[in-house]
Scaffold this motif. Structure first.
Motif, PDB file in Angstrom:
ATOM      1  N   ALA A 230       0.830  -1.202   0.000  1.00 29.35           N
ATOM      2  CA  ALA A 230       0.000   0.000   0.000  1.00 29.35           C
ATOM      3  C   ALA A 230       0.866   1.254   0.000  1.00 29.35           C
ATOM      4  CB  ALA A 230      -0.928  -0.005   1.202  1.00 29.35           C
ATOM      5  N   LEU A 231       1.920   1.241   0.797  1.00 27.18           N
ATOM      6  CA  LEU A 231       2.830   2.390   0.841  1.00 27.18           C
ATOM      7  C   LEU A 231       3.510   2.602  -0.510  1.00 27.18           C
ATOM      8  CD1 LEU A 231       4.474   1.790   4.335  1.00 27.18           C
ATOM      9  CD2 LEU A 231       2.687   3.427   3.763  1.00 27.18           C
ATOM     10  N   ALA A 232       3.893   1.519  -1.156  1.00 31.72           N
ATOM     11  CA  ALA A 232       4.523   1.624  -2.472  1.00 31.72           C
ATOM     12  C   ALA A 232       3.544   2.180  -3.502  1.00 31.72           C
ATOM     13  CB  ALA A 232       5.039   0.258  -2.913  1.00 31.72           C
TER      14      ALA A 232
ATOM     15  N   LEU B 155      -7.112   8.859  -2.403  1.00 29.63           N
ATOM     16  CA  LEU B 155      -6.461   7.613  -2.023  1.00 29.63           C
ATOM     17  C   LEU B 155      -6.491   7.509  -0.506  1.00 29.63           C
ATOM     18  CD1 LEU B 155      -4.957   5.090  -2.960  1.00 29.63           C
ATOM     19  CD2 LEU B 155      -2.808   6.364  -2.699  1.00 29.63           C
ATOM     20  N   VAL B 156      -7.203   6.507  -0.022  1.00 26.16           N
ATOM     21  CA  VAL B 156      -7.448   6.341   1.413  1.00 26.16           C
ATOM     22  C   VAL B 156      -6.888   4.999   1.857  1.00 26.16           C
ATOM     23  CG1 VAL B 156      -9.235   6.276   3.207  1.00 26.16           C
ATOM     24  CG2 VAL B 156      -9.539   7.733   1.183  1.00 26.16           C
ATOM     25  N   LEU B 157      -6.337   4.955   3.045  1.00 27.01           N
ATOM     26  CA  LEU B 157      -5.821   3.710   3.606  1.00 27.01           C
ATOM     27  C   LEU B 157      -6.716   3.281   4.761  1.00 27.01           C
ATOM     28  CD1 LEU B 157      -3.459   1.626   3.595  1.00 27.01           C
ATOM     29  CD2 LEU B 157      -2.408   2.998   5.417  1.00 27.01           C
ATOM     30  N   ARG B 158      -7.343   2.095   4.617  1.00 32.09           N
ATOM     31  CA  ARG B 158      -8.074   1.549   5.768  1.00 32.09           C
ATOM     32  C   ARG B 158      -7.094   0.710   6.582  1.00 32.09           C
ATOM     33  NH1 ARG B 158     -13.676  -1.951   6.306  1.00 32.09           N
ATOM     34  NH2 ARG B 158     -12.589  -3.484   5.003  1.00 32.09           N
ATOM     35  N   VAL B 159      -6.810   1.208   7.777  1.00 32.72           N
ATOM     36  CA  VAL B 159      -5.875   0.535   8.672  1.00 32.72           C
ATOM     37  C   VAL B 159      -6.609  -0.510   9.490  1.00 32.72           C
ATOM     38  CG1 VAL B 159      -4.381   2.564   8.784  1.00 32.72           C
ATOM     39  CG2 VAL B 159      -6.215   2.280  10.479  1.00 32.72           C
ATOM     40  N   ASN B 160      -5.854  -1.305  10.213  1.00 34.37           N
ATOM     41  CA  ASN B 160      -6.455  -2.205  11.187  1.00 34.37           C
ATOM     42  C   ASN B 160      -6.813  -1.426  12.454  1.00 34.37           C
ATOM     43  OD1 ASN B 160      -6.129  -5.171  10.122  1.00 34.37           O
ATOM     44  ND2 ASN B 160      -4.205  -4.138   9.616  1.00 34.37           N
TER      45      ASN B 160
ATOM     46  N   ALA C  93       2.776   4.281   9.720  1.00 29.35           N
ATOM     47  CA  ALA C  93       3.303   4.172   8.362  1.00 29.35           C
ATOM     48  C   ALA C  93       2.574   5.098   7.393  1.00 29.35           C
ATOM     49  CB  ALA C  93       3.192   2.730   7.873  1.00 29.35           C
ATOM     50  N   ALA C  94       1.307   5.419   7.685  1.00 32.76           N
ATOM     51  CA  ALA C  94       0.506   6.238   6.772  1.00 32.76           C
ATOM     52  C   ALA C  94       0.921   7.704   6.778  1.00 32.76           C
ATOM     53  CB  ALA C  94      -0.970   6.128   7.133  1.00 32.76           C
ATOM     54  N   VAL C  95       1.543   8.143   7.864  1.00 32.87           N
ATOM     55  CA  VAL C  95       1.893   9.558   8.002  1.00 32.87           C
ATOM     56  C   VAL C  95       2.920   9.954   6.935  1.00 32.87           C
ATOM     57  CG1 VAL C  95       2.876  11.307   9.518  1.00 32.87           C
ATOM     58  CG2 VAL C  95       1.393   9.529  10.466  1.00 32.87           C
ATOM     59  N   GLY C  96       2.575  10.927   6.129  1.00 30.61           N
ATOM     60  CA  GLY C  96       3.488  11.415   5.102  1.00 30.61           C
ATOM     61  C   GLY C  96       3.711  10.477   3.940  1.00 30.61           C
ATOM     62  N   ALA C  97       2.883   9.428   3.821  1.00 34.59           N
ATOM     63  CA  ALA C  97       3.100   8.426   2.779  1.00 34.59           C
ATOM     64  C   ALA C  97       2.392   8.753   1.474  1.00 34.59           C
ATOM     65  CB  ALA C  97       2.646   7.054   3.273  1.00 34.59           C
TER      66      ALA C  97
ATOM     67  N   ALA D 183      -6.094   7.560  17.418  1.00 33.38           N
ATOM     68  CA  ALA D 183      -5.529   7.574  16.069  1.00 33.38           C
ATOM     69  C   ALA D 183      -4.941   8.942  15.746  1.00 33.38           C
ATOM     70  CB  ALA D 183      -6.608   7.210  15.048  1.00 33.38           C
ATOM     71  N   ARG D 184      -5.610   9.998  16.197  1.00 30.32           N
ATOM     72  CA  ARG D 184      -5.133  11.353  15.939  1.00 30.32           C
ATOM     73  C   ARG D 184      -3.762  11.588  16.564  1.00 30.32           C
ATOM     74  NH1 ARG D 184      -5.699  13.643  12.303  1.00 30.32           N
ATOM     75  NH2 ARG D 184      -7.978  13.730  12.311  1.00 30.32           N
ATOM     76  N   MET D 185      -3.502  10.979  17.713  1.00 31.45           N
ATOM     77  CA  MET D 185      -2.198  11.136  18.366  1.00 31.45           C
ATOM     78  C   MET D 185      -1.075  10.619  17.478  1.00 31.45           C
ATOM     79  SD  MET D 185      -2.616  12.639  21.284  1.00 31.45           S
ATOM     80  CE  MET D 185      -1.119  12.219  22.183  1.00 31.45           C
ATOM     81  N   ILE D 186      -1.373   9.636  16.635  1.00 34.78           N
ATOM     82  CA  ILE D 186      -0.365   9.065  15.738  1.00 34.78           C
ATOM     83  C   ILE D 186      -0.356   9.800  14.402  1.00 34.78           C
ATOM     84  CG2 ILE D 186       0.417   6.963  14.571  1.00 34.78           C
ATOM     85  CD1 ILE D 186      -1.161   5.369  16.683  1.00 34.78           C
ATOM     86  N   LEU D 187      -1.544  10.134  13.902  1.00 34.45           N
ATOM     87  CA  LEU D 187      -1.671  10.669  12.550  1.00 34.45           C
ATOM     88  C   LEU D 187      -1.416  12.167  12.451  1.00 34.45           C
ATOM     89  CD1 LEU D 187      -4.889   8.727  11.512  1.00 34.45           C
ATOM     90  CD2 LEU D 187      -2.575   8.291  10.696  1.00 34.45           C
ATOM     91  N   GLY D 188      -1.427  12.861  13.564  1.00 39.89           N
ATOM     92  CA  GLY D 188      -1.265  14.311  13.511  1.00 39.89           C
ATOM     93  C   GLY D 188      -2.445  14.961  12.815  1.00 39.89           C
TER      94      GLY D 188
END
Length: 268
Positions: A42-44, A56-61, A74-78, A97-102
């Motif tokens: 997904a990152l690639a 382009l959206v990433l559905r995380v676990n 991994a999604a941050v800045g990807a 999630a916001r604490m990780i995603l900014g």
């Protein structure tokens, strides 16, 4: 359109589909042993781009799984436009999630009974951009059998649209399990559009055409919208709150709806 992030062929195909957004899925569509490889793929894909104007959206676990926090990090800045968080049952889930995603835009899947009870607070969470109805999981949690008319789900679908409108969020209808362009699928797409959803989440390319037909303004709506906008633009109507158009009374609230329809037509 949901696409399994573990399927490179599906990801490549998504770049040419007639959909508004591609959701690369790390959750339900990926087996536990393939989670790490799917994340890397997904990152690639995000780095390679090629999705055009599609979001382009990433559905995380979910964050309470062993993969969720690493997915978000991994999604941050990807290169993703948003992250879709599944199994949101409380505003605290989004805050974690916001604490990780900014500042990254966040979408929430509403697919538990607890989420329905906390829906107003979830929708009020800062940084939330979209609410997605997770109808399959919600039906499982409710222990109900929706059927073709989705009767047990109707109050919940209406509640999701209502809270989305109150907080100016995008509202997306849940997926259909009908994988072909059939009258049953067309009816479900039409139902979602009639309820006021902005669009429908999909799981197969054959579902795109009926969904686009259902959510696009009809020719009659388009003609009505043009007539309303043109009528209110006349100098004699500049100061009026209500006028007559085509034998019907229309108010300025209808003008706003007409402008919204014309904007959608221009986007198609």
């Amino acid at each position: 359109m949901f696409m399994p992030a573990s399927n490179a062929r599906a990801i490549n195909k998504a770049r040419g589909l007639d959909c508004d957004a591609v959701i690369l899925d790390l959750e339900d569509a990926v087996a536990p042993e393939a989670k790490g490889a799917a994340r890397a793929q997904a990152l690639a894909a995000a780095q390679d781009g090629g999705f055009g104007s599609r979001l382009l959206v990433l559905r995380v676990n979910a964050l309470d799984t062993e993969w969720g926090q690493d997915d978000c990090a991994a999604a941050v800045g990807a290169g993703f436009d948003a992250v879709l968080l599944p199994k949101v049952s409380h505003p605290d889930d989004l805050c974690a999630a916001r604490m990780i995603l900014g500042e990254m835009p966040l979408w929430a899947m509403i697919e538990t009974c607890a989420a329905m009870l906390a829906l107003p607070a979830i929708a009020a969470t800062p940084g939330l951009a979209c609410i997605v109805a997770g109808t399959n999981d919600l039906a499982k949690d409710m222990r109900c059998t929706p059927g073709p008319d989705r009767l047990p789900m109707l109050p919940h679908l209406i509640a999701i649209v209502t809270v989305a409108r109150a907080h100016r969020l995008i509202a997306l209808d849940g997926v259909s399990n009908v994988l072909a362009d059939t009258p049953a699928l067309a009816a479900e797409c039409g139902q979602g559009a009639a309820f006021g959803f902005d669009g429908k989440t999909l799981i197969h390319p054959a579902q795109i055409a009926p969904a686009n037909r259902a959510f696009a303004p009809s020719a009659e709506q388009h003609e009505w919208a043009k007539a309303v906008v043109a009528a209110f633009a006349l100098p004699d109507h500049a100061a009026k709150g209500a006028i007559r158009v085509g034998g019907e009374m229309v108010e300025r609230l209808h003008l706003g709806e007409a402008e919204r329809i014309l904007a959608r037509v221009a986007h198609l």
